[in-house]
Design a protein around this motif. Sequence first.
Motif, PDB file in Angstrom:
ATOM      1  N   GLY A  12       0.823  -1.201   0.000  1.00 17.75           N
ATOM      2  CA  GLY A  12       0.000   0.000   0.000  1.00 17.75           C
ATOM      3  C   GLY A  12       0.850   1.241   0.000  1.00 17.75           C
ATOM      4  N   HIS A  13       0.242   2.345   0.369  1.00 11.94           N
ATOM      5  CA  HIS A  13       0.919   3.639   0.354  1.00 11.94           C
ATOM      6  C   HIS A  13       0.848   4.249   1.748  1.00 11.94           C
ATOM      7  N   ARG A  14       2.006   4.434   2.348  1.00  9.27           N
ATOM      8  CA  ARG A  14       2.060   4.782   3.768  1.00  9.27           C
ATOM      9  C   ARG A  14       1.608   6.211   4.052  1.00  9.27           C
ATOM     10  N   THR A  15       2.125   7.185   3.314  1.00 11.55           N
ATOM     11  CA  THR A  15       1.902   8.595   3.637  1.00 11.55           C
ATOM     12  C   THR A  15       0.848   9.172   2.712  1.00 11.55           C
ATOM     13  N   ALA A  16      -0.418   8.953   3.050  1.00 12.94           N
ATOM     14  CA  ALA A  16      -1.497   9.352   2.149  1.00 12.94           C
ATOM     15  C   ALA A  16      -1.858  10.826   2.267  1.00 12.94           C
ATOM     16  N   MET A  17      -1.574  11.466   3.409  1.00 11.60           N
ATOM     17  CA  MET A  17      -2.052  12.823   3.663  1.00 11.60           C
ATOM     18  C   MET A  17      -3.570  12.897   3.503  1.00 11.60           C
ATOM     19  N   GLN A  18      -4.220  11.794   3.795  1.00  9.52           N
ATOM     20  CA  GLN A  18      -5.662  11.661   3.669  1.00  9.52           C
ATOM     21  C   GLN A  18      -6.137  10.674   4.727  1.00  9.52           C
ATOM     22  N   THR A  19      -7.169  11.027   5.451  1.00 11.38           N
ATOM     23  CA  THR A  19      -7.728  10.128   6.453  1.00 11.38           C
ATOM     24  C   THR A  19      -8.626   9.100   5.785  1.00 11.38           C
ATOM     25  N   SER A  20      -8.341   7.824   6.036  1.00  9.62           N
ATOM     26  CA  SER A  20      -9.216   6.726   5.657  1.00  9.62           C
ATOM     27  C   SER A  20      -9.611   5.995   6.931  1.00  9.62           C
ATOM     28  N   TYR A  21     -10.329   4.889   6.787  1.00 13.40           N
ATOM     29  CA  TYR A  21     -10.980   4.311   7.959  1.00 13.40           C
ATOM     30  C   TYR A  21     -10.804   2.797   8.018  1.00 13.40           C
ATOM     31  N   ILE A  22     -10.814   2.279   9.258  1.00 10.66           N
ATOM     32  CA  ILE A  22     -10.682   0.851   9.517  1.00 10.66           C
ATOM     33  C   ILE A  22     -11.881   0.403  10.334  1.00 10.66           C
TER      34      ILE A  22
END
Length: 406
Positions: free
Chosen positions: A157-167
Amino acid sequence: MSGPFGRGRRVAAALLTAVCWPIGPAHAAGTPTGPAARTADVLTWAAGADRMSDGTPGRGYRLIVRTSVGGSGVRLRFTNAFGDRPLTLTGVYAGLRDRGAALRPGSNRRLTFRGARTVSVPAGSVTWSDPVPGRLPAGSDLVVSLRTPDAAGPASGHRTAMQTSYIGRGEHTAGESGADWTRTTGSWWYLDAVAVRPARRDTGAVAALGDSITDGWQSGTDLNRRWTDYLARRLRTAGTPVKGVVNEGISGNMLLTDGDGQSALHRLDRDVLGQPGVRTVLLFEGVNDIKAHTGVTAADLIAGYQDIARRTHAAGKCLVVGTVAPFKGWYEWDPAAEAVRREVNRFLRGSGDFDGVTDFDHTLRDPHDHERMSPLFDRGDHLHPGDKGMRALAGTVDVGSLDCTR
């Protein structure tokens, strides 16, 4: 907020009844279903993949990505590039974001893979979903939900997204409420590309291959203020068929050496040249090689740039190169590193190996000290520009240079 099937809530609502993301017709054996079968596909979003921490069985991810170019027939690419065993994905959905982890009602659609609801991605591989009918506009927040029922070993995956995603728990991927998605992540897991089929067949994309500056580190989280985001907004109103902008930056990435992500040389084919609709590569790498003090010379870097130019041109794509930005004041700067940077930039500006040069160095440098970033653009660490610097970088790009035909 615009939704993927029209601009504004009124238009999106009117179109929802006409949109049918497929449960998935079966494909005939041997029928090509990858990007090669859909030659008009163009990337609207992408992120360079790297090795992540170990995957978690049964976990659900709700990932938020911002599109750059609009189109129909949305397809998503999932990556197991750094896995050491097959990766099973199930309960994969895509829809339109309302706010937070919540989706716009009625928009969440199941994705299929050659008609199946579950896919196994071999170790070291990627896979594309079937196309989803309906139109996805530029500048939309696409929500991708998936479950990893038996994940183990290194995730990709991509570590530094500068975007909040959810789990959340994996069984909630079909739901549109955000109530079950109580944990957050700053990374994109398993998803590394989204493609669409634009209305105009001459539409193309530019892929920015870079390091943390391209990745957007030190820009505003959840604000889409990476320089590539600003460039995407410029291109929407520019008189050029290049409308897609995809960010293949990885923080810490180098041109020559693997470390934080595979080097630009080693990931060029997977992250850029093998992607649909990429017309031009904008290469902005080199500062991490220089400041690492590993003995890399200007000649080494020049050979690396030339290798990428040869391979990019052999793939029928154009290459625009960005000069290496100043970083005096960063703790790894010294006069020897500065000498390498200046020699590399002299080569980049004067070489005939590239289809264009974007002089990021000239834009960012302090007019009173060319070895240092201007305080107007410096986020504070003397290496990474803040939001004003990101906007300035995007403004430096000659949009005409991106529409290059080979």
